[in-house]
Motif scaffolding. Structure first.
Motif, short mmCIF file in Angstrom:
data_model
loop_
_atom_site.label_atom_id
_atom_site.label_comp_id
_atom_site.label_asym_id
_atom_site.label_seq_id
_atom_site.Cartn_x
_atom_site.Cartn_y
_atom_site.Cartn_z
N VAL A 5 0.84 -1.20 0.00
CA VAL A 5 0.00 0.00 0.00
C VAL A 5 0.87 1.25 0.00
CG1 VAL A 5 -1.73 1.31 1.29
CG2 VAL A 5 -1.95 -1.17 1.10
N ARG A 6 1.92 1.26 0.81
CA ARG A 6 2.82 2.41 0.85
C ARG A 6 3.46 2.68 -0.51
NH1 ARG A 6 1.90 6.34 3.92
NH2 ARG A 6 2.06 5.89 6.09
N ALA A 9 0.62 4.23 -2.60
CA ALA A 9 0.04 5.45 -1.99
C ALA A 9 0.99 5.97 -0.93
CB ALA A 9 -1.32 5.14 -1.39
N VAL A 13 -3.49 6.66 2.98
CA VAL A 13 -4.84 6.46 2.46
C VAL A 13 -5.84 7.10 3.41
CG1 VAL A 13 -4.28 4.35 1.18
CG2 VAL A 13 -4.98 4.19 3.56
N ASP A 14 -7.06 7.32 2.92
CA ASP A 14 -8.08 7.99 3.73
C ASP A 14 -8.72 7.09 4.78
OD1 ASP A 14 -7.72 10.38 2.35
OD2 ASP A 14 -9.15 9.79 0.80
N ALA A 16 -9.49 2.57 5.95
CA ALA A 16 -9.17 1.16 5.70
C ALA A 16 -10.34 0.29 6.15
CB ALA A 16 -7.91 0.76 6.46
N SER A 28 -3.14 -1.15 9.33
CA SER A 28 -4.19 -0.28 8.80
C SER A 28 -4.25 1.03 9.57
CB SER A 28 -5.55 -0.99 8.88
OG SER A 28 -5.56 -2.13 8.06
N LEU A 31 -1.38 3.17 8.47
CA LEU A 31 -1.57 3.70 7.11
C LEU A 31 -2.53 4.88 7.06
CD1 LEU A 31 -1.78 0.39 5.07
CD2 LEU A 31 -0.10 2.21 4.74
N VAL A 32 -3.61 4.82 7.83
CA VAL A 32 -4.60 5.90 7.78
C VAL A 32 -4.35 6.98 8.82
CG1 VAL A 32 -6.35 4.38 6.81
CG2 VAL A 32 -6.31 4.76 9.26
#
Length: 76
Positions: A5-6, A9, A13-14, A16, A28, A31-32
Motif C-alpha cells: 500500500v505504501r 500510496a 490512504v483515507d 481502511a 491499517s 496507514l490511515v
C-alpha cells in the motif's frame, strides 16, 4: 500488505476496511493515521484498539462468541 500500500500510496490512504481478520489492524491504523478511520467486519475482538467494529454483517453466533471473549478479558 503495508509495504504494498505504501508503494502505491506513499502519502497514505483515507480509510481502511478489514474484511479478513488476519491481523492487519495495526498496519491499517498506521496507514490511515487514526483508529477512527479503520472499520472491521470480522475482527470483533479488535474494538479495544479504537477501530470501528460493524457487527451487523456477522452471524448471531459469532456476535455471542465475540461478546464472551470480550467479557472474559474484561473480568478482574
Amino acid at each position: 500488505m503495508y509495504d504494498r500500500v505504501r508503494t502505491i500510496a506513499p502519502q497514505g490512504v483515507d480509510a481502511a476496511l478489514d474484511a479478513s481478520g488476519r491481523g492487519e489492524i495495526p498496519d491499517s491504523i498506521e496507514l490511515v493515521g487514526s483508529p477512527a478511520r479503520v472499520l472491521t467486519l470480522v475482527a470483533c475482538d479488535a474494538a479495544d484498539t479504537g477501530i470501528q467494529v460493524l457487527l451487523r454483517t456477522v452471524r448471531p453466533r459469532r456476535i455471542l462468541l465475540c461478546a464472551r471473549r470480550h467479557v472474559r478479558r474484561a473480568a478482574p
